[in-house]
Design an enzyme around this catalytic site. Sequence first.
Site, PDB file in Angstrom:
ATOM      1  N   GLU A 162      -6.543   4.524   8.189  1.00 37.13           N
ATOM      2  CA  GLU A 162      -6.309   5.950   7.924  1.00 37.13           C
ATOM      3  C   GLU A 162      -7.549   6.591   7.304  1.00 37.13           C
ATOM      4  O   GLU A 162      -7.847   7.756   7.559  1.00 37.13           O
ATOM      5  CB  GLU A 162      -5.070   6.114   7.028  1.00 37.13           C
ATOM      6  CG  GLU A 162      -3.793   5.869   7.822  1.00 37.13           C
ATOM      7  CD  GLU A 162      -2.639   5.282   7.038  1.00 37.13           C
ATOM      8  OE1 GLU A 162      -2.665   5.319   5.789  1.00 37.13           O
ATOM      9  OE2 GLU A 162      -1.704   4.756   7.669  1.00 37.13           O
ATOM     10  N   GLY A 196       2.838   1.970  10.787  1.00 33.58           N
ATOM     11  CA  GLY A 196       3.796   3.051  10.610  1.00 33.58           C
ATOM     12  C   GLY A 196       4.553   3.413  11.886  1.00 33.58           C
ATOM     13  O   GLY A 196       5.209   4.451  11.944  1.00 33.58           O
ATOM     14  N   GLU A 200      -5.267  -5.107  10.810  1.00 29.31           N
ATOM     15  CA  GLU A 200      -4.228  -4.096  10.979  1.00 29.31           C
ATOM     16  C   GLU A 200      -4.436  -3.361  12.302  1.00 29.31           C
ATOM     17  O   GLU A 200      -5.231  -2.403  12.362  1.00 29.31           O
ATOM     18  CB  GLU A 200      -4.281  -3.097   9.824  1.00 29.31           C
ATOM     19  CG  GLU A 200      -4.044  -3.719   8.470  1.00 29.31           C
ATOM     20  CD  GLU A 200      -3.435  -2.715   7.510  1.00 29.31           C
ATOM     21  OE1 GLU A 200      -2.360  -3.005   6.979  1.00 29.31           O
ATOM     22  OE2 GLU A 200      -4.006  -1.632   7.322  1.00 29.31           O
ATOM     23  N   HIS A 243      -9.338   1.122   5.162  1.00 28.83           N
ATOM     24  CA  HIS A 243      -8.048   1.264   5.851  1.00 28.83           C
ATOM     25  C   HIS A 243      -8.234   2.178   7.067  1.00 28.83           C
ATOM     26  O   HIS A 243      -9.006   3.135   7.019  1.00 28.83           O
ATOM     27  CB  HIS A 243      -7.003   1.842   4.891  1.00 28.83           C
ATOM     28  CG  HIS A 243      -5.621   1.786   5.457  1.00 28.83           C
ATOM     29  ND1 HIS A 243      -5.173   2.704   6.374  1.00 28.83           N
ATOM     30  CD2 HIS A 243      -4.612   0.896   5.278  1.00 28.83           C
ATOM     31  CE1 HIS A 243      -3.936   2.382   6.720  1.00 28.83           C
ATOM     32  NE2 HIS A 243      -3.570   1.296   6.072  1.00 28.83           N
ATOM     33  N   GLY A 275       2.935  -1.214   4.269  1.00 28.37           N
ATOM     34  CA  GLY A 275       3.006   0.200   3.924  1.00 28.37           C
ATOM     35  C   GLY A 275       4.443   0.612   3.653  1.00 28.37           C
ATOM     36  O   GLY A 275       4.965   0.456   2.550  1.00 28.37           O
ATOM     37  N   GLY A 276       5.123   1.101   4.694  1.00 29.39           N
ATOM     38  CA  GLY A 276       6.476   1.659   4.571  1.00 29.39           C
ATOM     39  C   GLY A 276       7.440   0.790   3.769  1.00 29.39           C
ATOM     40  O   GLY A 276       8.147   1.291   2.885  1.00 29.39           O
ATOM     41  N   SER A 302       3.717  -2.429  10.258  1.00 27.81           N
ATOM     42  CA  SER A 302       5.180  -2.509  10.413  1.00 27.81           C
ATOM     43  C   SER A 302       5.772  -3.852   9.975  1.00 27.81           C
ATOM     44  O   SER A 302       6.706  -4.356  10.599  1.00 27.81           O
ATOM     45  CB  SER A 302       5.582  -2.185  11.855  1.00 27.81           C
ATOM     46  OG  SER A 302       5.190  -0.861  12.184  1.00 27.81           O
ATOM     47  N   ASN A 305       0.868  -1.179   0.000  1.00 30.08           N
ATOM     48  CA  ASN A 305       0.000   0.000   0.000  1.00 30.08           C
ATOM     49  C   ASN A 305       0.905   1.229   0.000  1.00 30.08           C
ATOM     50  O   ASN A 305       1.520   1.546   1.015  1.00 30.08           O
ATOM     51  CB  ASN A 305      -0.890  -0.049   1.262  1.00 30.08           C
ATOM     52  CG  ASN A 305      -1.708   1.208   1.448  1.00 30.08           C
ATOM     53  OD1 ASN A 305      -1.779   2.057   0.565  1.00 30.08           O
ATOM     54  ND2 ASN A 305      -2.332   1.322   2.618  1.00 30.08           N
ATOM     55  N   TRP A 306       0.975   1.897  -1.136  1.00 27.51           N
ATOM     56  CA  TRP A 306       1.911   3.021  -1.265  1.00 27.51           C
ATOM     57  C   TRP A 306       1.390   4.300  -0.606  1.00 27.51           C
ATOM     58  O   TRP A 306       2.121   5.272  -0.482  1.00 27.51           O
ATOM     59  CB  TRP A 306       2.218   3.293  -2.749  1.00 27.51           C
ATOM     60  CG  TRP A 306       2.936   2.168  -3.446  1.00 27.51           C
ATOM     61  CD1 TRP A 306       3.291   0.962  -2.899  1.00 27.51           C
ATOM     62  CD2 TRP A 306       3.396   2.139  -4.800  1.00 27.51           C
ATOM     63  NE1 TRP A 306       3.931   0.188  -3.836  1.00 27.51           N
ATOM     64  CE2 TRP A 306       4.011   0.895  -5.015  1.00 27.51           C
ATOM     65  CE3 TRP A 306       3.342   3.043  -5.862  1.00 27.51           C
ATOM     66  CZ2 TRP A 306       4.568   0.524  -6.238  1.00 27.51           C
ATOM     67  CZ3 TRP A 306       3.889   2.690  -7.081  1.00 27.51           C
ATOM     68  CH2 TRP A 306       4.505   1.442  -7.263  1.00 27.51           C
ATOM     69  N   LYS A 307       0.141   4.306  -0.234  1.00 29.30           N
ATOM     70  CA  LYS A 307      -0.478   5.474   0.426  1.00 29.30           C
ATOM     71  C   LYS A 307      -0.221   6.743  -0.397  1.00 29.30           C
ATOM     72  O   LYS A 307      -0.212   6.687  -1.617  1.00 29.30           O
ATOM     73  CB  LYS A 307       0.033   5.598   1.868  1.00 29.30           C
ATOM     74  CG  LYS A 307      -0.155   4.295   2.652  1.00 29.30           C
ATOM     75  CD  LYS A 307       0.120   4.432   4.124  1.00 29.30           C
ATOM     76  CE  LYS A 307      -0.076   3.074   4.796  1.00 29.30           C
ATOM     77  NZ  LYS A 307       0.126   3.138   6.235  1.00 29.30           N
TER      78      LYS A 307
END
Length: 264
Positions: A101, A177, A171, A99, A238-239, A217, A13-15
């Site tokens: 976020e 993150g 999640e 998600h 993500g990251g 993470s 997920n590149w956000k």
Amino acid sequence: MNAPARKTMIAGNWKLNKTIREAIELVTLLKRRLCDVENTDVVVCPPYTAISDVGEILAESEIKLGGQDLYWEDKGAFTGEISGAMLKEAGANFVIVGHSERRQFFNETNETVNKKIKAALKNSLTPIVCIGETLEEREGGRTFQVIGAQFKGAFGNFSREEMKKVILAYEPVWAIGTGKVATPQQAQEVHAFIRKELWNAFGEAVASGLRILYGGSVKPGNISDLIKEVDIDGALVGGASLEADQFSELVKQAMVIAPLRGLE
Ligand code: PGA
């Protein structure tokens, strides 16, 4: 070796990251490094502006494409939104829905998540539906209550046939993150709970066939231990999905474990 009962999936997920040029660079490297992927589904979810270009590059590859969100209407006066059909046309086969976020910053509710999952299925997109508790909820002993409510809110009116087409992602918000990954045991405990909810609501076949990813993470160094757990079928990343070396290493670690797992 037996084939895994549930194919491992690693989704990136590149956000809100990567310009078109950066996205092309990243996916070109990934395509080269992951040309021999097996036993594992790999998905990347770029931002909307880059999705068509990324889709074109991935057309003949093993890596699949997903959106990060969608709206439930097909078209109309909904400024800023994007439809399932638009994602599909750009080459996507998957879409992340709900998600944390989106829930935290953009007023996503269980009700809107439910509508979006339906819209994804209507457009032949596989929804990757995210659920997870906050730190406060976990520390207050409410993890299962919150997960149970998110689950019912998202899938309350679903048929077995619809449910079979869904992928879930657990999640924990406190692990996203933050570098603070849930231990494999903490994650497994919640994954097992979700699978039990699936069993109660939709029966054994749906419960045992549906993939539940873990997110929060995930890195090349912790993916193996996570997916060794019987109910953890992959990861939403993500990251560590933003950099070709890390993401391809993570996928390779998953490919080593993939043939050994999921045997219930
Ligand atoms: P992270 O994000 O890997 O950076 O923790 C995971 C996610 O939000 O899906």
